[in-house]
Design a protein around this motif. Structure first.
Motif, PDB file in Angstrom:
ATOM      1  N   LEU A 151       0.825  -1.207   0.000  1.00 26.61           N
ATOM      2  CA  LEU A 151       0.000   0.000   0.000  1.00 26.61           C
ATOM      3  C   LEU A 151       0.860   1.257   0.000  1.00 26.61           C
ATOM      4  CD1 LEU A 151      -2.768  -1.104   2.529  1.00 26.61           C
ATOM      5  CD2 LEU A 151      -3.067  -0.698   0.078  1.00 26.61           C
ATOM      6  N   GLU A 162      -5.883   7.564  -9.041  1.00 29.83           N
ATOM      7  CA  GLU A 162      -5.862   6.146  -8.689  1.00 29.83           C
ATOM      8  C   GLU A 162      -5.738   5.976  -7.172  1.00 29.83           C
ATOM      9  OE1 GLU A 162      -6.367   2.294  -9.498  1.00 29.83           O
ATOM     10  OE2 GLU A 162      -6.366   3.887 -11.008  1.00 29.83           O
ATOM     11  N   GLN A 163      -4.897   6.814  -6.542  1.00 33.27           N
ATOM     12  CA  GLN A 163      -4.772   6.780  -5.084  1.00 33.27           C
ATOM     13  C   GLN A 163      -6.112   7.079  -4.421  1.00 33.27           C
ATOM     14  OE1 GLN A 163      -1.586   9.094  -3.390  1.00 33.27           O
ATOM     15  NE2 GLN A 163      -0.225   8.679  -5.106  1.00 33.27           N
ATOM     16  N   LEU A 166      -8.297   4.055  -4.700  1.00 30.72           N
ATOM     17  CA  LEU A 166      -7.800   2.973  -3.845  1.00 30.72           C
ATOM     18  C   LEU A 166      -8.118   3.248  -2.384  1.00 30.72           C
ATOM     19  CD1 LEU A 166      -6.107   0.406  -3.350  1.00 30.72           C
ATOM     20  CD2 LEU A 166      -4.081   1.882  -3.269  1.00 30.72           C
ATOM     21  N   VAL A 218     -11.767  -3.474  -7.012  1.00 31.58           N
ATOM     22  CA  VAL A 218     -10.659  -4.305  -7.482  1.00 31.58           C
ATOM     23  C   VAL A 218     -11.056  -5.009  -8.768  1.00 31.58           C
ATOM     24  CG1 VAL A 218      -9.213  -6.310  -6.965  1.00 31.58           C
ATOM     25  CG2 VAL A 218      -9.676  -4.616  -5.196  1.00 31.58           C
ATOM     26  N   GLN A 221     -11.043  -2.513 -11.570  1.00 27.23           N
ATOM     27  CA  GLN A 221      -9.698  -2.140 -11.988  1.00 27.23           C
ATOM     28  C   GLN A 221      -9.081  -3.241 -12.847  1.00 27.23           C
ATOM     29  OE1 GLN A 221      -7.015  -1.297  -8.783  1.00 27.23           O
ATOM     30  NE2 GLN A 221      -5.520  -0.342 -10.099  1.00 27.23           N
TER      31      GLN A 221
END
Length: 259
Positions: A151, A162-163, A166, A218, A221
Motif C-alpha cells: 500500500l 488512482e490513489q 484505492l 478491485v 480495476q
C-alpha cells in the motif's frame, strides 16, 4: 562585475562559473584592459537561470538545450521565465513543508509507521491496522506488514486519481463492522500457510475469505482480466507458493464476481 562578485550575487562559486564557461553554458564576457572578465546584468540573469535549472534537477546537457531555446529572447522574457521557475520552486517547497508538518505530527504522537512517510489518508488506515493488531493475543501476522509495504508503494507511485479510488475503496472496506478483525483473520490464515503446499485445502478457504474482503473496485480495476502482470509477478515472488496461490485465486474470484 568581476567573477567573484557575480558568483556571490547569484549564489554559486567562482569555480562553477568557470566550469559553465568551459562547457559553453555561460559565454565568456568581454575583458577589461587589465584582463579581468567584466560581467553584466544579462550574464547574471543567465547564470541564475543555470543555477535554477540545475536545482530543478536538470542535468547540464538538459540545461544546454533549455538555454538554446532561450537564445534571441528579450531580457524581459528571460526574467519572466526565471520568475516562473522561482514560483514553481516556491510552490514545491510549500507543498513539501505541508507534508512535513503532517509527518512531524504523526511522529510526535507515535503514529508514524515503519513504512512511512505516507499520505495522511494511508496513515489513517495504518493507524486502524495498528489498533486492530494491538488487540491480537499474539504478534502481528507477517503478511500484514507486507500488505502495508504494498500500500505504501502504491501510495507513492500511483497517480492521484488512482490513489483516491484505492483509498476510498479501502476506507469503505475497513469501515464495515468487523472488517478489520476479518482482515487480520485472513492475515493469520496466510501466515499459517507459509510452509504449506499449494494443494493444501486451506488455500481455497483462505482465498475465498480474502476475496470476500476485497472491494468491487478491485474487479473494476482488473477489468475482467486475470491478474497476470509483471508487477503482480514481482509482488507474489515475495510470498511462499501456497500464499501466492491464495492471492492469485482470490483475485480470480473477484474478477469472476465482477463479470
Amino acid at each position: 562585475m568581476r567573477i567573484g562578485e557575480i558568483a556571490a550575487f547569484v549564489g554559486v562559486t567562482p569555480r562553477a562559473v568557470r566550469h559553465y564557461h568551459h562547457l559553453g553554458l555561460l559565454p565568456e564576457p568581454v575583458r577589461r584592459a587589465n584582463g579581468y572578465r567584466d560581467y553584466t546584468v544579462r550574464d547574471a540573469v543567465l547564470l541564475a537561470r543555470i543555477r535554477r535549472l540545475t536545482e530543478l534537477g536538470l542535468g547540464l546537457d538538459e540545461v544546454r538545450d533549455v538555454l538554446a531555446d532561450d537564445a534571441g529572447r528579450d531580457l524581459v522574457e528571460v526574467l519572466e521565465e526565471l520568475d516562473a521557475d522561482l514560483g514553481r520552486q516556491e510552490a514545491l517547497i510549500h507543498e513539501r513543508r505541508a507534508r512535513l508538518a503532517v509527518l512531524l505530527g504523526q511522529a510526535r504522537d507515535g503514529s508514524l509507521t515503519a513504512e512511512g512517510p505516507v499520505s495522511p489518508r494511508l496513515a489513517e488506515l495504518f493507524g486502524d491496522m495498528a489498533r486492530a493488531s494491538a488487540r491480537l493475543p499474539g504478534p502481528e501476522p507477517a503478511i500484514a506488514a507486507k500488505d502495508r509495504e504494498l500500500l505504501a508503494l502504491l501510495d507513492t507511485v500511483a497517480p492521484d486519481a488512482e490513489q483516491e479510488r484505492l483509498m476510498g475503496a479501502m476506507r469503505r472496506m475497513t469501515e464495515a463492522p468487523g472488517a478489520m478483525e476479518r482482515a487480520y483473520a485472513v492475515y493469520e490464515q496466510l501466515d499459517a500457510l507459509v510452509d504449506a503446499d499449494r494443494a493444501d485445502a486451506r488455500v481455497e478457504e483462505a482465498a475465498r475469505a480474502l476475496a470476500a474482503l476485497l472491494p468491487d473496485e478491485v474487479a473494476e480495476q482488473l477489468g475482467g482480466r486475470a491478474p497476470e502482470h509483471a508487477f503482480m509477478d514481482a509482488f507474489l515472488a515475495d510470498f511462499s507458493p501456497a500464499q501466492a496461490a491464495v492471492v492469485t485465486r482470490a483475485l480470480r474470484l473477484v474478477v469472476e464476481r465482477g463479470r
